[in-house]
Write a protein that holds these residues in place. Structure first.
Motif, mmCIF file in Angstrom:
data_model
loop_
_atom_site.group_PDB
_atom_site.id
_atom_site.type_symbol
_atom_site.label_atom_id
_atom_site.label_comp_id
_atom_site.label_asym_id
_atom_site.label_seq_id
_atom_site.Cartn_x
_atom_site.Cartn_y
_atom_site.Cartn_z
ATOM 1 N N SER A 104 -7.193 -12.568 -2.251
ATOM 2 C CA SER A 104 -6.012 -12.178 -1.466
ATOM 3 C C SER A 104 -6.144 -12.606 -0.012
ATOM 4 O O SER A 104 -5.220 -13.182 0.564
ATOM 5 C CB SER A 104 -5.809 -10.660 -1.539
ATOM 6 N N VAL A 105 -7.294 -12.316 0.579
ATOM 7 C CA VAL A 105 -7.566 -12.668 1.975
ATOM 8 C C VAL A 105 -8.971 -13.259 2.024
ATOM 9 O O VAL A 105 -9.949 -12.585 1.679
ATOM 10 C CB VAL A 105 -7.470 -11.441 2.906
ATOM 11 N N VAL A 128 0.003 -8.713 8.717
ATOM 12 C CA VAL A 128 0.064 -9.500 7.484
ATOM 13 C C VAL A 128 -0.246 -10.953 7.840
ATOM 14 O O VAL A 128 0.211 -11.475 8.861
ATOM 15 C CB VAL A 128 1.435 -9.378 6.793
ATOM 16 N N ALA A 187 -4.089 -7.943 6.071
ATOM 17 C CA ALA A 187 -3.757 -7.986 4.643
ATOM 18 C C ALA A 187 -2.850 -9.172 4.382
ATOM 19 O O ALA A 187 -2.128 -9.634 5.274
ATOM 20 C CB ALA A 187 -3.076 -6.690 4.203
ATOM 21 N N THR A 188 -2.868 -9.666 3.161
ATOM 22 C CA THR A 188 -2.004 -10.782 2.824
ATOM 23 C C THR A 188 -0.530 -10.387 2.961
ATOM 24 O O THR A 188 -0.138 -9.271 2.614
ATOM 25 C CB THR A 188 -2.262 -11.303 1.402
ATOM 26 N N GLY A 231 -3.437 0.410 2.144
ATOM 27 C CA GLY A 231 -4.205 0.225 3.365
ATOM 28 C C GLY A 231 -3.436 0.539 4.615
ATOM 29 O O GLY A 231 -4.010 0.941 5.636
ATOM 30 N N LEU A 279 -1.697 -3.041 11.523
ATOM 31 C CA LEU A 279 -1.910 -3.838 10.324
ATOM 32 C C LEU A 279 -1.125 -5.137 10.463
ATOM 33 O O LEU A 279 0.086 -5.112 10.659
ATOM 34 C CB LEU A 279 -1.466 -3.084 9.076
ATOM 35 N N ASP A 283 -2.034 -4.460 -1.612
ATOM 36 C CA ASP A 283 -3.167 -4.111 -0.740
ATOM 37 C C ASP A 283 -2.700 -3.420 0.534
ATOM 38 O O ASP A 283 -3.291 -2.430 0.980
ATOM 39 C CB ASP A 283 -3.968 -5.367 -0.386
ATOM 40 N N ALA A 284 -1.633 -3.951 1.114
ATOM 41 C CA ALA A 284 -1.167 -3.411 2.389
ATOM 42 C C ALA A 284 -0.476 -2.063 2.231
ATOM 43 O O ALA A 284 -0.417 -1.289 3.194
ATOM 44 C CB ALA A 284 -0.225 -4.406 3.069
ATOM 45 N N LEU A 323 -8.152 -6.029 3.966
ATOM 46 C CA LEU A 323 -7.659 -5.306 2.796
ATOM 47 C C LEU A 323 -7.506 -6.283 1.635
ATOM 48 O O LEU A 323 -6.813 -7.287 1.745
ATOM 49 C CB LEU A 323 -6.314 -4.653 3.106
ATOM 50 N N GLY A 324 -8.186 -5.966 0.530
ATOM 51 C CA GLY A 324 -8.087 -6.828 -0.634
ATOM 52 C C GLY A 324 -9.287 -7.731 -0.796
ATOM 53 O O GLY A 324 -10.088 -7.913 0.131
#
Length: 345
Positions: A261-262, A231, A207-208, A218, A229, A214-215, A256-257
């Protein structure tokens, strides 16, 4: 059980993630004044018997609470709030972990990246995330009683000393065995937190690290699935993240996103190019003092000068290097050349 927290800010949801993971339920994010229709639809689909609202009415309004009750008239709706983000975090940890925890992650409540990675790690390992004032000179007075109640086997400070001060770490270590897991930046800290918590993994979440929404949600899923997870910068991954993910040999990477975002390049672990070297600034050498004048020898007499000031200027130019080379000072050697010229003292 479903946890509901404000999605336009991060503190309440950071501690809610591990709590939701412990219950095996999701974390849904809402606006303060009203619940988005998509969230309401999902809440109705899940049809939980209990909903925990995280934060006070300034975070999740009574109107949202009423919407939840209208969607789920038979469900129990509980609010866990507090005077500020730190009290909310303490109250939520105490509420969700009444029998204590084996490990407690402690992170600053002033920013989100360190706690994002810690949330999935805590969720996977049955631990909690407690937010503290990382820049304070010690722990808030309400924290030691909570530590005693939770009775963790160890505490982990998530982030470097710029996030959680050495003074806070020292106060914590007086209560429970404590270690710090940080890094040079949020991405290295994410790698290090996950490396400690997940020696192996078959699935990773990415995730960003620039934003939090998002995180937040998620991370609960990652924790429930016992997956790390990470970042990431958004359009690429750091070399440290790539190395860590590759070391797992994991076959599934969950982004995620959306692509804003990613980017899709993150899924293939595209490594961020190194930053351009700083411009070369050429600093000129400082000017050097002039060297001594050439030796004039015995080339002047007092009669060659129109007045005493001219004779004195010539004398002062050469005397420091060659003495009274032309004998202008006469026999008295008093430092006053050509005393017979007009203007002599």
């Amino acid at each position: 059980m479903v946890y509901v927290a404000k999605g336009t800010d991060y503190p309440d949801a950071l501690s809610a993630g591990p709590a939701a993971a412990r219950e095996g339920g999701p974390l849904l994010l809402t606006l303060t004044a009203q619940m988005p229709q998509g969230v309401a639809d999902e809440l109705g689909r899940l049809h939980p018997q209990k909903v925990v609202i995280v934060g006070g009415v300034n975070s999740v309004s009574d109107a949202v609470a009423d919407t939840i009750s209208a969607i789920l008239p038979e469900a129990e709706v509980v609010r866990v709030g507090g005077a500020d983000r730190y009290e909310v975090s303490r109250n939520l940890v105490q509420y969700a972990f009444p029998s204590g925890v084996t490990r407690l992650y402690v992170a600053t409540g002033a920013k989100f990246p360190d706690a994002l990675s810690a949330s999935s790690a805590a969720g996977a390992l049955g631990g909690a995330v407690l937010l503290v004032n990382g820049g304070a000179s010690g722990l808030d007075s309400a924290v030691p009683p909570l530590i005693e109640l939770l009775h963790p086997q160890r505490a982990i400070v998530a982030g470097g000393p710029n996030s959680v001060s050495p003074s806070v770490e020292s106060s914590l270590s007086s209560l429970v065995p404590t270690s710090r897991i940080g890094g040079a930046d949020r991405y290295e800290a994410s790698v290090n937190i996950n490396a400690e918590a997940f020696p192996t993994a078959t699935q990773v979440f990415l995730a960003t690290g620039s934003t939090f929404a998002d995180a937040l949600a998620g991370g609960v899923l990652a924790g429930t699935l016992a997956a790390p997870l990470f970042v990431v910068p958004g359009t690429c991954v750091t070399q440290g993240i790539a190395d860590r993910v590759n070391s797992y040999g994991s076959t599934q990477r969950v982004i995620l996103g959306g692509p804003n975002s990613v980017s899709d390049a993150v899924a293939s672990l595209f490594v961020c190019p190194p930053p351009p070297p700083p411009p070369v600034v050429v600093v000129p050498d400082p000017p050097q003092p002039p060297g001594p004048p050439a030796n004039p020898g015995d080339s002047k007499n007092c009669s060659d000068f129109p007045n005493w000031a001219a004779a004195k200027a010539w004398y002062d130019t050469y005397f420091p290097y060659y003495g009274d080379i032309a004998g202008l000072d006469g026999n008295d050697k008093d430092g006053i050349p050509c005393e017979s010229l007009p203007g002599a003292p």
